[in-house]
Write an enzyme that holds these catalytic residues in place. Sequence first.
Site, short mmCIF file in Angstrom:
data_model
loop_
_atom_site.label_atom_id
_atom_site.label_comp_id
_atom_site.label_asym_id
_atom_site.label_seq_id
_atom_site.Cartn_x
_atom_site.Cartn_y
_atom_site.Cartn_z
N ARG A 19 -4.13 8.86 17.06
CA ARG A 19 -3.50 8.13 17.48
C ARG A 19 -3.14 8.28 18.66
O ARG A 19 -2.89 7.85 19.64
CB ARG A 19 -2.21 7.78 16.52
CG ARG A 19 -1.47 6.80 16.48
CD ARG A 19 -0.30 6.33 15.59
NE ARG A 19 0.45 5.58 16.27
CZ ARG A 19 1.61 5.43 16.70
NH1 ARG A 19 2.39 6.78 16.81
NH2 ARG A 19 2.42 4.58 17.13
N LYS A 40 2.17 -5.15 4.02
CA LYS A 40 1.75 -6.32 4.52
C LYS A 40 1.56 -7.69 5.01
O LYS A 40 0.96 -7.79 3.90
CB LYS A 40 0.36 -5.73 5.18
CG LYS A 40 0.56 -4.10 5.81
CD LYS A 40 -0.70 -3.43 5.79
CE LYS A 40 -0.64 -1.71 6.10
NZ LYS A 40 -2.01 -1.38 6.49
N CYS A 87 5.48 46.89 -6.67
CA CYS A 87 6.02 47.64 -6.90
C CYS A 87 4.66 48.74 -7.62
O CYS A 87 3.91 48.10 -8.17
CB CYS A 87 6.47 46.94 -8.40
SG CYS A 87 6.65 47.97 -9.89
N GLU A 115 0.79 -1.20 -0.14
CA GLU A 115 0.14 -0.30 -0.23
C GLU A 115 0.99 1.01 -0.03
O GLU A 115 2.35 1.18 0.52
CB GLU A 115 -0.51 -0.36 1.47
CG GLU A 115 -1.91 -1.05 1.53
CD GLU A 115 -2.17 -1.25 2.97
OE1 GLU A 115 -1.87 -0.28 3.61
OE2 GLU A 115 -2.83 -2.07 3.25
N LYS A 171 2.23 4.85 1.37
CA LYS A 171 2.06 4.92 2.72
C LYS A 171 1.95 6.41 3.29
O LYS A 171 2.73 7.91 2.03
CB LYS A 171 3.90 5.05 3.56
CG LYS A 171 3.14 5.86 4.99
CD LYS A 171 4.79 4.78 5.38
CE LYS A 171 5.11 4.93 6.62
NZ LYS A 171 4.82 6.58 7.62
S1 IVH Z 1 -0.15 0.40 8.91
C1 IVH Z 1 0.05 -1.36 12.98
N1 IVH Z 1 -0.57 1.42 6.47
O1 IVH Z 1 2.24 5.37 8.88
C2 IVH Z 1 0.04 -0.75 11.47
N2 IVH Z 1 0.07 2.91 8.15
O2 IVH Z 1 4.87 4.93 10.04
C3 IVH Z 1 -0.21 0.96 11.78
N3 IVH Z 1 0.53 5.24 7.24
O3 IVH Z 1 1.01 6.02 12.36
C4 IVH Z 1 0.07 1.48 9.97
N4 IVH Z 1 0.23 5.05 5.08
O4 IVH Z 1 0.07 7.30 9.82
C5 IVH Z 1 -1.00 1.81 7.70
N5 IVH Z 1 -1.15 2.43 4.32
C6 IVH Z 1 -0.64 2.95 5.47
C7 IVH Z 1 0.06 3.83 5.70
C8 IVH Z 1 0.51 3.91 7.17
C9 IVH Z 1 0.26 5.90 6.24
C10 IVH Z 1 0.97 5.98 8.22
C11 IVH Z 1 -0.03 5.41 10.17
C12 IVH Z 1 0.73 5.16 10.98
C13 IVH Z 1 2.34 5.61 10.50
C14 IVH Z 1 4.06 4.99 10.32
#
Ligand code: IVH
Length: 706
Positions: free
Chosen positions: A171, A327, A463, A148, A150
């Site tokens: 969070r 994941k 200007c 996915e 990020k």
């Molecule tokens: S999974 C237990 N999936 O990244 C798994 N997080 O650095 C927890 N984030 O706090 C998160 N895109 O804010 C997950 N596709 C994604 C994500 C993602 C962004 C952020 C999220 C998390 C942070 C961790």
Amino acid sequence: MYQHYNYWLSGLVAYCFCEVVSEQVLDIMTSPKLVKRVENLHATLHEHNYRYYVLADPVISDQDYDKLFQDLQTLEHQNPSLISTDSPTQRVGSIAKDRLFRRVTHRIPMLSLQNVFDQQALLEFDHRLKQRLQSEGIDCRVLQYVCEPKLDGVAISLFYRQGRLEQALTRGDGHAGEDITSNARTIRLIPLKLRHQGYCPGELEVRGEVYISRQGFEHLNQQMLNRNERVFANPRNATAGSLRQLDSGITAQRPLLFCAYSVGIHSTWVNAPKLHSQWLEILVELGVPVSRDYEVKQGIEACMDYYKQQLLKRTTLDHDIDGVVYKIDDLHQQQLLGSVSHAPRWAVAHKFPAEETMSIVKGVDYQVGRTGVLTPVARLKPTQIGGVTVSNATLHNIDEMQRKDVCVGDTVTIRRAGDVIPELISVSLAKRPSYSQPVPIPTTCPVCGARVVRFDKLVALRCLGGLSCKAQLKQSIQHFSSRKALNIDGLGVQLIEQLVDQQWVRNVADLYQLDKNKLASLPRMGMKSAENLLTAIEHSKQTTLTRLIYGLGIREVGEVTAELLTRHFHTLQALMQADAAYLEQLDGVGSVVAQSITSFFAEPHNQKQLTDLQKLGLVWLEENPETSPKLLQGQIWVLTGRLRTLSREQAATRLRALGASVLTQISSRVTTLVVGEAPGSKQGHAEKLGIEQINEAEFLERLVST
Ligand code: IVH
């Protein structure tokens, strides 16, 4: 209309909500027909939201959506017992002074992610997982991952009970977050009610990221600058700041987006998903937005291909992603792998190279914009950010530059995200060399040499050269010929540069006197291109008043204001004769805008320009022929006090749509005053002048009957 939508609903949308009718709705006083109507409007609006935001495939125009929305608002106002908390009208809350973001413990901690930055670390991650799973007796030569993007925003948790949004939390530290329910409810992408197609878990926690697009970010920062407020350093900060507003009305105005990436607490059922990817599909079915870019991959090598593909895609996206996440897809394997203190073992973030980097300021130049505003731009020691060489970064305005305390010679942090102009974020004072020099503030324009002034209380240096300044002239021509203005196809930036530098174009009227042979002699032009350009210029002569007003480039007058002025004045003549005091009374025109309009038309050279344009054959339609006859045309309305069902802005929009003008002050020309709760002095004033006054219910009735 409703009939049409009922058909539409039953034909196109083959689903129904199990629980559309809330307890309040089952009021014995309300007719079943009315309940059904509200029910249908809920379903229709939710469906349109879903199509628009989740599927990105809308089937009706924004105007039609607004009309449906207003119909629902009117019905709810007339029958308050029909208002349910998940109604699409109930998104915008109010100031909650007593609700200083209550801290709430997460029932399942919101963990973070372990990061890797290179291939080696990634291979080691995959190897570790295989070893662990093998020790649990699982045969796993190739692991199945979900990949996915990020998203770079703020993580939140949304708790749904029986399909209705009950609570939204940030969070926080992972164990407890802040209650931001009222603010989350204003985000259009967050469903207030889940779509019940088959099964919907009684309890479901959706986790995901709130973020802001790059375009939304730029627009927001521009607004902050216009209001002399501090700009946000990056979209993530803007998101976090927007979610922490005590007034959810402010959050509602921020361009916040949402994308889900996992599920937290949930009730289980017989056919509960066994894979993370199945959960993502279920979320889509429930109407929750999920990234369209997720992919299921066999083995870590395939994940690396995904990484490369997303890295390339990154610059084309309209939002920041700072990496990709892999994941383990199998939920049972996830459970066996478990977590370390702050992160699950079964997932990893593969980070992209930073979009921020350090550089050194070699000097500061000033760029002159269309309205003469000077923008300081730092010249940098060329540096690479995300594979692109950056040698300039904007400092926005003098105030920002001074607030950041930028000196020539400083080591600074630069950020570049996508196509956004690189920005200077901060100065490292610890690294300031002894030879650093303060940045000189110019007193003359770097392009035309005219005097530069800083008006009281305004952050901008300007200007005074006007159109004799080539920088201003070039951008004015660009603006005049742009798509939303006179729409002259083929008149690009480089061509405008040449036309101005050759002194063939000294004002917009000169565009209509260009010579074909001269044009054809320009580099990269030729006879055919010259002919095409002249044809496009000829076509632009037939325009509308709104396009003309916008195209004139009057300071502070954008397309919305231009439209509003056309609607109110109908003719250019009438607009040119209006004084600032009158203009100021128009809802949507403040004192700065009014002043700017009157100063523009008071300038003899602007008046001459308009006469010249007319002589050269420019004609504009003073009414928009597409609009149907307006029932409140010519009427002038004022609103006072608080309305229960509509915001002031919504009421004014509704009135304007019917052709009325909306002013902020009472005068003898006002036709009707709408009196809400706790009205101000306008009511007494209207009484003295014998102006018609109506209450909110009467107002809504008129809106419905007209
Ligand atoms: S999974 C237990 N999936 O990244 C798994 N997080 O650095 C927890 N984030 O706090 C998160 N895109 O804010 C997950 N596709 C994604 C994500 C993602 C962004 C952020 C999220 C998390 C942070 C961790």
